[in-house]
Design an enzyme around this catalytic site. Sequence first.
Site, short mmCIF file in Angstrom:
data_model
loop_
_atom_site.label_atom_id
_atom_site.label_comp_id
_atom_site.label_asym_id
_atom_site.label_seq_id
_atom_site.Cartn_x
_atom_site.Cartn_y
_atom_site.Cartn_z
N HIS A 30 0.84 -1.29 0.45
CA HIS A 30 -0.49 0.14 -0.03
C HIS A 30 0.80 1.29 0.50
O HIS A 30 0.92 2.35 0.27
CB HIS A 30 -1.50 0.01 1.15
N HIS A 81 -9.89 1.46 0.47
CA HIS A 81 -9.35 0.55 1.72
C HIS A 81 -10.21 0.37 2.57
O HIS A 81 -10.34 0.20 3.48
CB HIS A 81 -8.04 0.52 2.01
N GLU A 111 -11.18 -3.53 -2.54
CA GLU A 111 -10.51 -3.06 -3.36
C GLU A 111 -10.94 -2.89 -4.50
O GLU A 111 -10.06 -3.71 -5.26
CB GLU A 111 -9.06 -2.59 -2.52
#
Length: 391
Positions: free
Chosen positions: A149, A220, A356
């Site tokens: 991420h 997210h 996601e």
Amino acid sequence: MINLKNKTFYAAMLASGILAVSACNHSSNQQKTSMTDSTTQGQLPAASGFDKIIDGKAVKLYTLKNTKGIQAAVTNYGGRLVSLLIPDGKGKTVDVVAGPGSADDYEEAKGNYYGALIGRYGNRIGNAEFKLEGKTYKLNNNDGPNTLHGGKAGFDVKVWDAKQVDDHTLELTYLSKDGEESFPGNLNVKVTYVLNDDDAIEVHYEATTDKPTIINLTNHTYWNLNGNGSGSILKHSLELNADGFTPVSNTLIPTGEIRPTANSPFDFRKPAEIGSRVGEGDTQLKFGKGYDHNFVLNKHTLQTPIAKVQGDVTGIMMEVFTEEPGIQFYTGNFMKGDYKFKGGVKDAYRTAFALETQHFPDSPNKPNFPTTELKPGQTYKTTTIYKFSAK
Ligand code: GLA
């Protein structure tokens, strides 16, 4: 646009899938779900809990509403979707976003990315490095040997510039400087949240760069369609229009294979309870400690939903539309009850799921995956929509 819309390409990738063989070295997380009933159903968290300066910039909570009375709250700290209040058709309003209710609580829980915008590269990059135009870029590894991420300080912890355009529109912008988290190029990012009158929240992503770079933006949000803090999501039903998924190694890096979902616990092409096959002992489910996998979507246009999820208690249904070729389905396997959610409940094990929308994990190192490169002069542009109804 760097959206990939080539069906034949996917069919070929599916057909050429080879079986991945790797050893399992993860023990499955047996922590029990703790059921809670005190929640913040029906109201947005106090805006005052978000008035804070982080990294010298003012954090705030912004409220969106549509003409049907649906409300959402977004903070510019990480561009996080904080709340979304949906009527269940039986007189109750349900906050379908599971997550913290103040800037402090989000900061505490930042490793879980609750509600956040994720960048520059959503999901994992294997061995924290990639090659682009002959040059190797070494990134921060923040997930074992890999980058997750966006690295140590991704977009989820940045304070975005916010502009409330009208009641239902919030524009967030962020300039990620050349070299931030070792990614090349000044990246200008704009994400617009729109709460429309079809009871859907639209997330529009846009970015440009001044040097060749890679990009994979997502959101997210952790959803619980029975409501924040209402217990396990394993009885929600899920339909996912994906004939294939990308199996992973034991550090959750795709092997490169596109494996058919048919005849496996990854087949959600017909609606099934999320938890119906999660304990089956499948090696991939062991690696993920549950579902934590990228699905290869059969379609990715805004015309047809690619996922439908329904809460078993409220009947609230969420449909997901996206222009992205993949979606990470994650069942909250790393939720441990360490952090505070709205209403004072804990982020207990598997009390939320994430979908996601994304390009595939580790694409920069996987030439057979759709490209995530962005060049100067190109505009990265992609939209995902989450639409709600009560059945
Ligand atoms: C993503 C990852 C998971 C986990 C969560 C955050 O969904 O795929 O492995 O890291 O983010 O906890």
